[in-house]
Design an enzyme around this catalytic site. Sequence first.
Site, PDB file in Angstrom:
ATOM      1  N   ASP A 164      -9.429   1.928  -4.068  1.00 37.60           N
ATOM      2  CA  ASP A 164      -8.314   2.020  -2.971  1.00 37.60           C
ATOM      3  C   ASP A 164      -7.445   3.229  -3.047  1.00 37.60           C
ATOM      4  O   ASP A 164      -8.068   4.419  -3.038  1.00 37.60           O
ATOM      5  CB  ASP A 164      -7.651   0.638  -3.242  1.00 37.60           C
ATOM      6  CG  ASP A 164      -6.846   0.015  -2.111  1.00 37.60           C
ATOM      7  OD1 ASP A 164      -6.491   0.940  -1.139  1.00 37.60           O
ATOM      8  OD2 ASP A 164      -6.634  -0.956  -1.740  1.00 37.60           O
ATOM      9  N   ASN A 170      -6.352   4.860   8.355  1.00 38.78           N
ATOM     10  CA  ASN A 170      -5.676   4.198   7.090  1.00 38.78           C
ATOM     11  C   ASN A 170      -5.567   5.043   5.792  1.00 38.78           C
ATOM     12  O   ASN A 170      -6.640   5.985   5.618  1.00 38.78           O
ATOM     13  CB  ASN A 170      -6.832   3.017   6.819  1.00 38.78           C
ATOM     14  CG  ASN A 170      -6.335   2.349   5.623  1.00 38.78           C
ATOM     15  OD1 ASN A 170      -5.433   1.688   5.532  1.00 38.78           O
ATOM     16  ND2 ASN A 170      -7.036   2.211   4.274  1.00 38.78           N
ATOM     17  N   GLU A 195       0.839  -1.290   0.013  1.00 44.00           N
ATOM     18  CA  GLU A 195      -0.117  -0.062  -0.043  1.00 44.00           C
ATOM     19  C   GLU A 195       0.795   1.313   0.071  1.00 44.00           C
ATOM     20  O   GLU A 195       2.047   1.334   0.153  1.00 44.00           O
ATOM     21  CB  GLU A 195      -0.932  -0.027   1.088  1.00 44.00           C
ATOM     22  CG  GLU A 195      -2.196  -0.930   1.255  1.00 44.00           C
ATOM     23  CD  GLU A 195      -3.440  -0.310   0.422  1.00 44.00           C
ATOM     24  OE1 GLU A 195      -3.259   0.698  -0.240  1.00 44.00           O
ATOM     25  OE2 GLU A 195      -4.266  -1.135   0.424  1.00 44.00           O
ATOM     26  N   ASN A 227     -10.150   5.337   2.224  1.00 48.40           N
ATOM     27  CA  ASN A 227      -8.956   5.402   1.192  1.00 48.40           C
ATOM     28  C   ASN A 227      -9.066   6.643   0.478  1.00 48.40           C
ATOM     29  O   ASN A 227     -10.111   7.448   0.466  1.00 48.40           O
ATOM     30  CB  ASN A 227      -9.198   4.039   0.368  1.00 48.40           C
ATOM     31  CG  ASN A 227      -8.700   3.033   1.024  1.00 48.40           C
ATOM     32  OD1 ASN A 227      -7.465   2.619   1.179  1.00 48.40           O
ATOM     33  ND2 ASN A 227      -9.299   1.721   1.106  1.00 48.40           N
TER      34      ASN A 227
END
Length: 289
Positions: free
Chosen positions: A197, A99, A15, A147
């Site tokens: 994402d 996140n 990521e 995201n």
Amino acid sequence: MKITRLEAPICQGGENPMWDAATQRLYYIDNSGCKVHSYEPATGATRTLDMPTVVTTLVLREGGGAVVTLRSGIHFLDLETGALEMVDPLPDPPPYVYNDGKVDSRGRFLMGGSTANFTAPAPDGGLFRLDPDRTVTRLDSNIHFSNSPCWSPDERTFYFSDSWVDTTFAYDYDIETGGVSNRRVFVNTREIGGLPDGATVDVDGLYWVAVYQAGKVAAYRPDGTLARVIDMPVKLVSSVAFGGPDLDRLFVTTIAHGTQGEPTEEGAGALYVIDGLGAKGRLENRFAG
């Protein structure tokens, strides 16, 4: 256009690619593997720092090093030694987990919050801002899995996704205050077979997003219409970032093992780069604290 699999560390959960123009190095994380990797395209050299727990975001700091989010909270990271300094802790157990995040031109760090209940996801996450004075402010709520934070080139529009509902939202962004307003649906990526994402915006304002489970990277115009779709070698693509000396190479992270029973593919978890797109990115800002 050419897609190349790079000789870089394989990730359980790759990521957050982040290009460092000063060192011509790409940083990216293995979230579930609890690692921070760096890769130098010119030499192929790689380096890995082990984290004490799951790592979910990395942005660079103006004074050197990085800001990372772990399950335990927000930390400063020394990229040479791996030493961590706690900035803002989360309680144990956490009410949400951070996140994905990015920094605006004033040096503020905007990051998403995802539900901590992975077995029965609820919209108890949100959007948060870390200011240079280390103050943390909640900007929005009702997010399941956060995201895709990034801005339009003029920073008047902020993009942010809830991957659980396959949707990227657009907000009005106030660069003077770091505030958001007027949340509305920008795109729903289920139309091309997956969920949004990690994302970035190029110099022309195209929103580039990794479409997880679909094996695609998609580019959307500012009006939300689909401009381009690129098929990747694996389905679990996770994030994108422009890099290289001219910021015209698109680096793409991928995930080795999904959480919803997806079959493991050859090349999953690898780092890829797309050349010859005819697009150019913008330098990412650094946290001012």
